[in-house]
Design a protein around this motif. Sequence first.
Motif, PDB file in Angstrom:
ATOM      1  N   TYR A 230      18.140 -33.632  -5.471  1.00  0.00           N
ATOM      2  CA  TYR A 230      18.760 -34.169  -4.262  1.00  0.00           C
ATOM      3  C   TYR A 230      20.170 -33.587  -4.142  1.00  0.00           C
ATOM      4  CZ  TYR A 230      14.761 -37.205  -4.312  1.00  0.00           C
ATOM      5  OH  TYR A 230      13.462 -37.663  -4.303  1.00  0.00           O
ATOM      6  N   VAL A 231      20.520 -33.193  -2.936  1.00  0.00           N
ATOM      7  CA  VAL A 231      21.766 -32.463  -2.705  1.00  0.00           C
ATOM      8  C   VAL A 231      22.794 -33.383  -2.051  1.00  0.00           C
ATOM      9  CG1 VAL A 231      22.823 -30.434  -1.644  1.00  0.00           C
ATOM     10  CG2 VAL A 231      20.415 -30.357  -2.376  1.00  0.00           C
ATOM     11  N   TRP A 232      23.950 -33.459  -2.669  1.00  0.00           N
ATOM     12  CA  TRP A 232      25.089 -34.188  -2.112  1.00  0.00           C
ATOM     13  C   TRP A 232      26.218 -33.198  -1.843  1.00  0.00           C
ATOM     14  CZ3 TRP A 232      25.556 -39.449  -1.057  1.00  0.00           C
ATOM     15  CH2 TRP A 232      24.508 -40.261  -1.502  1.00  0.00           C
ATOM     16  N   VAL A 233      26.907 -33.384  -0.724  1.00  0.00           N
ATOM     17  CA  VAL A 233      28.043 -32.527  -0.371  1.00  0.00           C
ATOM     18  C   VAL A 233      29.229 -33.412  -0.012  1.00  0.00           C
ATOM     19  CG1 VAL A 233      28.943 -30.976   1.417  1.00  0.00           C
ATOM     20  CG2 VAL A 233      26.736 -30.497   0.340  1.00  0.00           C
ATOM     21  N   ARG A 234      30.396 -33.039  -0.505  1.00  0.00           N
ATOM     22  CA  ARG A 234      31.641 -33.747  -0.162  1.00  0.00           C
ATOM     23  C   ARG A 234      32.306 -32.989   0.986  1.00  0.00           C
ATOM     24  NH1 ARG A 234      37.220 -34.816  -2.821  1.00  0.00           N
ATOM     25  NH2 ARG A 234      37.468 -37.072  -2.581  1.00  0.00           N
ATOM     26  N   ALA A 235      32.393 -33.649   2.144  1.00  0.00           N
ATOM     27  CA  ALA A 235      32.853 -32.988   3.365  1.00  0.00           C
ATOM     28  C   ALA A 235      33.952 -33.804   4.035  1.00  0.00           C
ATOM     29  CB  ALA A 235      31.687 -32.797   4.331  1.00  0.00           C
ATOM     30  N   PHE A 236      34.694 -33.125   4.903  1.00  0.00           N
ATOM     31  CA  PHE A 236      35.758 -33.766   5.686  1.00  0.00           C
ATOM     32  C   PHE A 236      35.485 -33.458   7.152  1.00  0.00           C
ATOM     33  CE2 PHE A 236      39.734 -34.904   7.483  1.00  0.00           C
ATOM     34  CZ  PHE A 236      40.488 -35.595   6.545  1.00  0.00           C
ATOM     35  N   SER A 237      35.242 -34.508   7.935  1.00  0.00           N
ATOM     36  CA  SER A 237      34.930 -34.327   9.352  1.00  0.00           C
ATOM     37  C   SER A 237      35.930 -35.099  10.196  1.00  0.00           C
ATOM     38  CB  SER A 237      33.509 -34.825   9.650  1.00  0.00           C
ATOM     39  OG  SER A 237      33.256 -34.832  11.036  1.00  0.00           O
ATOM     40  N   THR A 238      36.423 -34.453  11.253  1.00  0.00           N
ATOM     41  CA  THR A 238      37.354 -35.115  12.166  1.00  0.00           C
ATOM     42  C   THR A 238      36.748 -35.353  13.540  1.00  0.00           C
ATOM     43  OG1 THR A 238      38.292 -32.994  12.854  1.00  0.00           O
ATOM     44  CG2 THR A 238      39.347 -34.109  11.004  1.00  0.00           C
TER      45      THR A 238
ATOM     46  N   ASN B 203      38.270 -38.354   6.225  1.00  0.00           N
ATOM     47  CA  ASN B 203      38.388 -38.590   4.792  1.00  0.00           C
ATOM     48  C   ASN B 203      37.337 -37.741   4.094  1.00  0.00           C
ATOM     49  OD1 ASN B 203      39.534 -39.760   2.543  1.00  0.00           O
ATOM     50  ND2 ASN B 203      39.222 -41.854   3.252  1.00  0.00           N
ATOM     51  N   TRP B 204      37.589 -37.379   2.840  1.00  0.00           N
ATOM     52  CA  TRP B 204      36.564 -36.681   2.076  1.00  0.00           C
ATOM     53  C   TRP B 204      35.446 -37.657   1.762  1.00  0.00           C
ATOM     54  CZ3 TRP B 204      36.288 -31.738   2.224  1.00  0.00           C
ATOM     55  CH2 TRP B 204      37.444 -30.957   2.325  1.00  0.00           C
ATOM     56  N   THR B 205      34.234 -37.299   2.177  1.00  0.00           N
ATOM     57  CA  THR B 205      33.107 -38.229   2.123  1.00  0.00           C
ATOM     58  C   THR B 205      31.873 -37.528   1.567  1.00  0.00           C
ATOM     59  OG1 THR B 205      33.962 -39.394   4.061  1.00  0.00           O
ATOM     60  CG2 THR B 205      31.649 -39.754   3.500  1.00  0.00           C
ATOM     61  N   TRP B 206      31.249 -38.142   0.570  1.00  0.00           N
ATOM     62  CA  TRP B 206      29.984 -37.633   0.046  1.00  0.00           C
ATOM     63  C   TRP B 206      28.858 -37.988   1.010  1.00  0.00           C
ATOM     64  CZ3 TRP B 206      29.648 -34.243  -3.738  1.00  0.00           C
ATOM     65  CH2 TRP B 206      30.643 -34.190  -4.713  1.00  0.00           C
ATOM     66  N   GLY B 207      27.978 -37.022   1.260  1.00  0.00           N
ATOM     67  CA  GLY B 207      26.852 -37.274   2.139  1.00  0.00           C
ATOM     68  C   GLY B 207      25.597 -36.562   1.671  1.00  0.00           C
ATOM     69  N   SER B 208      24.448 -37.173   1.969  1.00  0.00           N
ATOM     70  CA  SER B 208      23.153 -36.567   1.651  1.00  0.00           C
ATOM     71  C   SER B 208      22.113 -37.127   2.615  1.00  0.00           C
ATOM     72  CB  SER B 208      22.757 -36.860   0.197  1.00  0.00           C
ATOM     73  OG  SER B 208      21.522 -36.236  -0.113  1.00  0.00           O
ATOM     74  N   ARG B 209      22.291 -36.809   3.897  1.00  0.00           N
ATOM     75  CA  ARG B 209      21.389 -37.304   4.936  1.00  0.00           C
ATOM     76  C   ARG B 209      20.867 -36.143   5.772  1.00  0.00           C
ATOM     77  NH1 ARG B 209      21.363 -42.638   6.629  1.00  0.00           N
ATOM     78  NH2 ARG B 209      22.526 -44.064   5.282  1.00  0.00           N
TER      79      ARG B 209
ATOM     80  N   ILE C 223      24.612 -41.943  -6.549  1.00  0.00           N
ATOM     81  CA  ILE C 223      25.634 -41.952  -5.502  1.00  0.00           C
ATOM     82  C   ILE C 223      26.945 -41.468  -6.120  1.00  0.00           C
ATOM     83  CG2 ILE C 223      26.968 -43.347  -3.876  1.00  0.00           C
ATOM     84  CD1 ILE C 223      24.598 -45.239  -3.695  1.00  0.00           C
ATOM     85  N   PRO C 224      27.497 -40.355  -5.658  1.00  0.00           N
ATOM     86  CA  PRO C 224      28.756 -39.854  -6.237  1.00  0.00           C
ATOM     87  C   PRO C 224      29.939 -40.734  -5.846  1.00  0.00           C
ATOM     88  CG  PRO C 224      27.618 -38.177  -4.915  1.00  0.00           C
ATOM     89  CD  PRO C 224      26.994 -39.488  -4.599  1.00  0.00           C
ATOM     90  N   HIS C 225      30.966 -40.699  -6.671  1.00  0.00           N
ATOM     91  CA  HIS C 225      32.204 -41.413  -6.391  1.00  0.00           C
ATOM     92  C   HIS C 225      33.384 -40.480  -6.649  1.00  0.00           C
ATOM     93  CE1 HIS C 225      30.193 -45.280  -5.947  1.00  0.00           C
ATOM     94  NE2 HIS C 225      29.486 -44.984  -7.022  1.00  0.00           N
TER      95      HIS C 225
ATOM     96  N   PRO D 202      40.503 -47.157  -2.123  1.00  0.00           N
ATOM     97  CA  PRO D 202      40.115 -48.262  -3.010  1.00  0.00           C
ATOM     98  C   PRO D 202      41.268 -49.147  -3.463  1.00  0.00           C
ATOM     99  CG  PRO D 202      40.045 -46.157  -4.180  1.00  0.00           C
ATOM    100  CD  PRO D 202      40.243 -45.836  -2.732  1.00  0.00           C
ATOM    101  N   ASP D 203      42.515 -48.656  -3.368  1.00  0.00           N
ATOM    102  CA  ASP D 203      43.646 -49.459  -3.835  1.00  0.00           C
ATOM    103  C   ASP D 203      44.105 -50.408  -2.725  1.00  0.00           C
ATOM    104  OD1 ASP D 203      46.550 -50.163  -4.414  1.00  0.00           O
ATOM    105  OD2 ASP D 203      46.003 -49.087  -6.241  1.00  0.00           O
ATOM    106  N   PRO D 204      44.133 -51.725  -2.986  1.00  0.00           N
ATOM    107  CA  PRO D 204      44.499 -52.685  -1.933  1.00  0.00           C
ATOM    108  C   PRO D 204      45.935 -52.557  -1.451  1.00  0.00           C
ATOM    109  CG  PRO D 204      44.231 -53.791  -4.055  1.00  0.00           C
ATOM    110  CD  PRO D 204      43.728 -52.396  -4.234  1.00  0.00           C
ATOM    111  N   ARG D 205      46.819 -51.960  -2.240  1.00  0.00           N
ATOM    112  CA  ARG D 205      48.194 -51.764  -1.769  1.00  0.00           C
ATOM    113  C   ARG D 205      48.227 -50.799  -0.589  1.00  0.00           C
ATOM    114  NH1 ARG D 205      50.449 -50.184  -7.596  1.00  0.00           N
ATOM    115  NH2 ARG D 205      48.347 -49.283  -7.577  1.00  0.00           N
ATOM    116  N   ILE D 206      47.419 -49.762  -0.674  1.00  0.00           N
ATOM    117  CA  ILE D 206      47.364 -48.811   0.435  1.00  0.00           C
ATOM    118  C   ILE D 206      46.611 -49.414   1.610  1.00  0.00           C
ATOM    119  CG2 ILE D 206      46.378 -46.591   1.137  1.00  0.00           C
ATOM    120  CD1 ILE D 206      47.282 -45.439  -1.488  1.00  0.00           C
TER     121      ILE D 206
END
Length: 516
Positions: free
Chosen positions: A135-143, A173-179, A228-230, A445-449
């Motif tokens: 299964y192929v996962w790609v980390r991409a940035f889409s605007t 945002n950089w997002t992992w996807g496999s759809r 699922i990548p993180h 993931p950090d609640p301060r941000i």
Amino acid sequence: MIKKTILPILISVLGISQELHAQQYRPEAPIVKESLLFEEKEGILAVEAEHFFQQSLTDIRKWYIYSQEQQPKLEPDIDGFHGNQASRNGYIELLPDSRENHDDKLVQEENFTNSPGAMAVLHYKVKINTPGRYYVWVRAFSTGTEDNGLHVGFDTTWPEHGQRMQWCEGKNNWTWGSRQRTKEEHCGIAKEIYLDIDEAGVHDIQFSMREDGFEFDKFILTQDIDYIPHGVGPETQVAAGTLPPAFPVVGPQIAAPAGRIAVVADGNSPDPDDLGGTAVSIALLRAAGLEDRLVHYSHSCDLERGDRISARAEKERHTLMQVACDITARRWGGFDALTFFDALWQEEETISDLAEAINQSSAEDPLWIIEAGEPDIIGKALEASQPDKRPYVRVITHHPANDDAGDFYSWQQILDFGVSEIRIPDQNTLLKVDLPLWDWARDHPDPRIQWVWLMGKAAEIDDVVKFQKGKWDCSDAGMILYWITGATDGGLSMGTVEDVKYLLTQYVQAHPEGEK
């Protein structure tokens, strides 16, 4: 005779050096050798997108490598640089990018192709030890809506289940996807992007263009259907050859000038932008390690309410601004000794506190005042201060809308006290941006941000003014960014959201919440 020949030789050497540098910087060229062989181990393989050994079919579109040090200047390229959170600080983008959204003109086989393997093909040499389905996962940035498609294949074959990889979620945002996109499901079906690699050994994993403008950080092949990548994903494993070093991180450098800093903000006036500006300002000072240099912070400095905001709405703003100050300071830490004043409701205490900070000033320890609202509180504090201390005050401003809004003091009267004016360009230009450009903070993931994002979002949904709709505005925090990076000695006079993002994310990564 020797002296006469030195200059021509130097000119010749410098010319050759510049020519070589120009030749060396080819952002479309591979930075790894074909001998570099990536390896699958225990059913998983991870490879950086910029580690292709070749790209082919590039007459119309090419992949270009981006890092903070080197960014291709190719038009059109609608979006900006997104390398701060990329794995190993670099990524690739398919350029030119002439179609970001649906309204932009679609040109088949130019800015879009539904034919896998037809345009802009990337090649990665890998060693597969365990044959089977990957299964192929790609980390991409889409605007946008038209920069989020890709094809994947191997060994010049492009199977059906490697076609039309699609991203809809995780914009900006950089997002992992496999759809896999289908006629029925344009945002793609999960677990339908895979390659059946039936033989162990060396293979050529390939990705090809579907939509131009695609930004590509990393890919993973995994035999685990539920994987699922993180984050930036697993480390790359190499069977042969040597990985190049990660691209260097080149973010804003902290170089605050001598002295202390004071902030006078409004927020109770019609424009709610000080909610986000205050949260970012406090977080930046903490991230820069300069929280102990902040000696005064007051908000709601609009001393005369106008008819553009009701008494009830203004009262709400006082509360929101106090919340923005107190909770941001508590969550980010380091401000326990500081009182955040409401300038209108605590006018006497506010003026006294700022005047005392002015009175502590000297040539070696000046006071820098950030004018993030009307100038009246600054004027009253200067009038209450010792005259011989005023020459050691520097007032930073970026917009005449603040300078000229005083009910009791004009800007010229402020300058007549003998303070130094430090004027930088309008920070709205790069720090009042479309709301999605802050999705990275909303999704962090950090609640301060997340909290910082929430304050800017509260301003965006405010119902007093209309001009903040769809915007995330921390423009006044640009003056803080200017000061912490050097002020008059090379400070960032036109800071960006990427600069803010870099400083805040670097800090929370190094200082997890709850750390003493």
